[in-house]
Design a protein around this motif. Structure first.
Motif, PDB file in Angstrom:
ATOM      1  N   ALA A   1      93.934  -0.905  48.361  1.00 39.71           N
ATOM      2  CA  ALA A   1      94.270  -0.675  46.960  1.00 39.71           C
ATOM      3  C   ALA A   1      95.148  -1.799  46.443  1.00 39.71           C
ATOM      4  O   ALA A   1      96.008  -2.317  47.178  1.00 39.71           O
ATOM      5  N   SER A   2      94.942  -2.172  45.196  1.00 39.34           N
ATOM      6  CA  SER A   2      95.742  -3.218  44.581  1.00 39.34           C
ATOM      7  C   SER A   2      95.784  -3.011  43.075  1.00 39.34           C
ATOM      8  O   SER A   2      95.074  -2.156  42.541  1.00 39.34           O
ATOM      9  N   GLY A   3      96.634  -3.800  42.407  1.00 40.93           N
ATOM     10  CA  GLY A   3      96.686  -3.769  40.954  1.00 40.93           C
ATOM     11  C   GLY A   3      97.891  -3.072  40.371  1.00 40.93           C
ATOM     12  O   GLY A   3      98.063  -3.056  39.153  1.00 40.93           O
ATOM     13  N   GLY A   4      98.717  -2.478  41.204  1.00 40.64           N
ATOM     14  CA  GLY A   4      99.911  -1.827  40.693  1.00 40.64           C
ATOM     15  C   GLY A   4     100.925  -2.841  40.190  1.00 40.64           C
ATOM     16  O   GLY A   4     100.777  -4.050  40.370  1.00 40.64           O
TER      17      GLY A   4
ATOM     18  N   LEU B   1      97.088  -0.692  33.028  1.00 40.72           N
ATOM     19  CA  LEU B   1      96.871  -1.335  34.316  1.00 40.72           C
ATOM     20  C   LEU B   1      95.463  -1.009  34.783  1.00 40.72           C
ATOM     21  O   LEU B   1      94.928   0.046  34.435  1.00 40.72           O
ATOM     22  N   ARG B   2      94.915  -1.878  35.601  1.00 45.58           N
ATOM     23  CA  ARG B   2      93.662  -1.570  36.268  1.00 45.58           C
ATOM     24  C   ARG B   2      93.887  -1.679  37.763  1.00 45.58           C
ATOM     25  O   ARG B   2      94.204  -2.754  38.279  1.00 45.58           O
ATOM     26  N   LEU B   3      93.715  -0.571  38.434  1.00 48.15           N
ATOM     27  CA  LEU B   3      93.826  -0.533  39.878  1.00 48.15           C
ATOM     28  C   LEU B   3      92.456  -0.777  40.493  1.00 48.15           C
ATOM     29  O   LEU B   3      91.438  -0.367  39.941  1.00 48.15           O
ATOM     30  N   SER B   4      92.464  -1.426  41.644  1.00 47.86           N
ATOM     31  CA  SER B   4      91.227  -1.687  42.366  1.00 47.86           C
ATOM     32  C   SER B   4      91.330  -1.120  43.771  1.00 47.86           C
ATOM     33  O   SER B   4      92.408  -1.086  44.362  1.00 47.86           O
ATOM     34  N   CYS B   5      90.202  -0.697  44.290  1.00 51.53           N
ATOM     35  CA  CYS B   5      90.112  -0.184  45.650  1.00 51.53           C
ATOM     36  C   CYS B   5      88.905  -0.852  46.293  1.00 51.53           C
ATOM     37  O   CYS B   5      87.765  -0.522  45.960  1.00 51.53           O
ATOM     38  N   ALA B   6      89.176  -1.781  47.188  1.00 53.46           N
ATOM     39  CA  ALA B   6      88.106  -2.521  47.849  1.00 53.46           C
ATOM     40  C   ALA B   6      87.826  -1.911  49.214  1.00 53.46           C
ATOM     41  O   ALA B   6      88.751  -1.696  50.003  1.00 53.46           O
TER      42      ALA B   6
ATOM     43  N   LEU C   1     100.009   4.244  29.298  1.00 49.77           N
ATOM     44  CA  LEU C   1     100.798   4.712  30.430  1.00 49.77           C
ATOM     45  C   LEU C   1     102.122   5.320  29.981  1.00 49.77           C
ATOM     46  O   LEU C   1     102.734   4.880  28.996  1.00 49.77           O
ATOM     47  N   LYS C   2     102.535   6.329  30.727  1.00 46.79           N
ATOM     48  CA  LYS C   2     103.774   7.056  30.455  1.00 46.79           C
ATOM     49  C   LYS C   2     104.707   6.940  31.654  1.00 46.79           C
ATOM     50  O   LYS C   2     104.241   6.740  32.784  1.00 46.79           O
ATOM     51  N   PRO C   3     105.995   7.097  31.438  1.00 47.32           N
ATOM     52  CA  PRO C   3     106.919   7.052  32.593  1.00 47.32           C
ATOM     53  C   PRO C   3     106.541   8.051  33.687  1.00 47.32           C
ATOM     54  O   PRO C   3     106.741   7.772  34.878  1.00 47.32           O
ATOM     55  N   GLU C   4     105.982   9.172  33.304  1.00 44.42           N
ATOM     56  CA  GLU C   4     105.602  10.176  34.311  1.00 44.42           C
ATOM     57  C   GLU C   4     104.381   9.771  35.127  1.00 44.42           C
ATOM     58  O   GLU C   4     104.015  10.455  36.083  1.00 44.42           O
ATOM     59  N   ASP C   5     103.764   8.649  34.784  1.00 43.79           N
ATOM     60  CA  ASP C   5     102.684   8.109  35.604  1.00 43.79           C
ATOM     61  C   ASP C   5     103.216   7.286  36.772  1.00 43.79           C
ATOM     62  O   ASP C   5     102.442   6.851  37.630  1.00 43.79           O
ATOM     63  N   THR C   6     104.511   7.070  36.801  1.00 45.58           N
ATOM     64  CA  THR C   6     105.115   6.300  37.884  1.00 45.58           C
ATOM     65  C   THR C   6     104.891   6.993  39.223  1.00 45.58           C
ATOM     66  O   THR C   6     105.232   8.164  39.392  1.00 45.58           O
ATOM     67  N   ALA C   7     104.289   6.265  40.151  1.00 46.17           N
ATOM     68  CA  ALA C   7     103.956   6.831  41.455  1.00 46.17           C
ATOM     69  C   ALA C   7     103.321   5.749  42.318  1.00 46.17           C
ATOM     70  O   ALA C   7     102.971   4.675  41.822  1.00 46.17           O
ATOM     71  N   VAL C   8     103.168   6.055  43.579  1.00 45.34           N
ATOM     72  CA  VAL C   8     102.309   5.251  44.447  1.00 45.34           C
ATOM     73  C   VAL C   8     100.904   5.819  44.322  1.00 45.34           C
ATOM     74  O   VAL C   8     100.704   7.025  44.478  1.00 45.34           O
ATOM     75  N   TYR C   9      99.975   4.959  44.018  1.00 51.29           N
ATOM     76  CA  TYR C   9      98.583   5.363  43.828  1.00 51.29           C
ATOM     77  C   TYR C   9      97.778   4.999  45.076  1.00 51.29           C
ATOM     78  O   TYR C   9      97.836   3.859  45.557  1.00 51.29           O
TER      79      TYR C   9
ATOM     80  N   THR D   1      99.337   1.601  46.198  1.00 51.64           N
ATOM     81  CA  THR D   1      99.881   0.545  45.345  1.00 51.64           C
ATOM     82  C   THR D   1     100.824   1.197  44.335  1.00 51.64           C
ATOM     83  O   THR D   1     100.505   2.244  43.768  1.00 51.64           O
ATOM     84  N   LEU D   2     101.982   0.598  44.141  1.00 51.74           N
ATOM     85  CA  LEU D   2     103.032   1.208  43.330  1.00 51.74           C
ATOM     86  C   LEU D   2     102.845   0.872  41.856  1.00 51.74           C
ATOM     87  O   LEU D   2     102.711  -0.286  41.469  1.00 51.74           O
ATOM     88  N   VAL D   3     102.862   1.917  41.047  1.00 50.40           N
ATOM     89  CA  VAL D   3     102.835   1.777  39.595  1.00 50.40           C
ATOM     90  C   VAL D   3     104.158   2.285  39.053  1.00 50.40           C
ATOM     91  O   VAL D   3     104.548   3.425  39.323  1.00 50.40           O
ATOM     92  N   THR D   4     104.845   1.446  38.311  1.00 52.59           N
ATOM     93  CA  THR D   4     106.111   1.831  37.705  1.00 52.59           C
ATOM     94  C   THR D   4     106.001   1.633  36.203  1.00 52.59           C
ATOM     95  O   THR D   4     105.687   0.530  35.740  1.00 52.59           O
ATOM     96  N   VAL D   5     106.246   2.701  35.462  1.00 52.15           N
ATOM     97  CA  VAL D   5     106.162   2.646  34.002  1.00 52.15           C
ATOM     98  C   VAL D   5     107.563   2.839  33.444  1.00 52.15           C
ATOM     99  O   VAL D   5     108.188   3.885  33.665  1.00 52.15           O
TER     100      VAL D   5
END
Length: 123
Positions: free
Chosen positions: A5-8, A17-22, A85-93, A117-121
């Protein structure tokens, strides 16, 4: 199947954001893919899923209308586009794969997991 996973990253509220999963390894099998996330102190939860051929997808209510999951099987990659994106979307994806045609919202039905991958809003 190995998943990467990447893109965070760090983004302001309202951003995208666009996350990718290869996937690599035994990618010739049919597999559905799900995205999950885990915020600090919370359980891992389902975000979105897509079936093996991309013809069907499903979203958690928390992201419905703001996110789109898609896949490019020629590239063995699944994407999660997240908008507004909202602050509540903050998480490891995390992305996960299950050897089945249909996606599932249940964590235990996925056999393979990426590293997250970590997403921080920020607000």
């Amino acid at each position: 199947v190995q998943l990467q996973a990447s893109g965070g990253g760090l983004v302001q509220a309202g951003g995208y954001l666009r996350l990718s999963c290869a996937a690599s390894g035994r990618t010739s099998i049919n597999y559905a893919v799900g995205w999950f996330r885990q915020a600090p102190g919370k359980e891992r939860e389902f975000v979105a899923g897509i079936n093996y051929d991309g013809a069907s997808d499903y979203y958690a209510d928390s992201v419905k209308g703001r996110s789109t999951i898609s896949r490019d099987n020629a590239k063995n990659t699944v994407y999660l586009q997240m908008n507004s994106l909202k602050p509540e979307d903050t998480a490891v994806y995390y992305c996960a794969a299950r050897v089945a045609r249909e996606q599932s919202t249940l964590l235990y039905e996925y056999q393979y997991w990426g590293q997250g991958t970590l997403v921080t809003v920020s607000s």
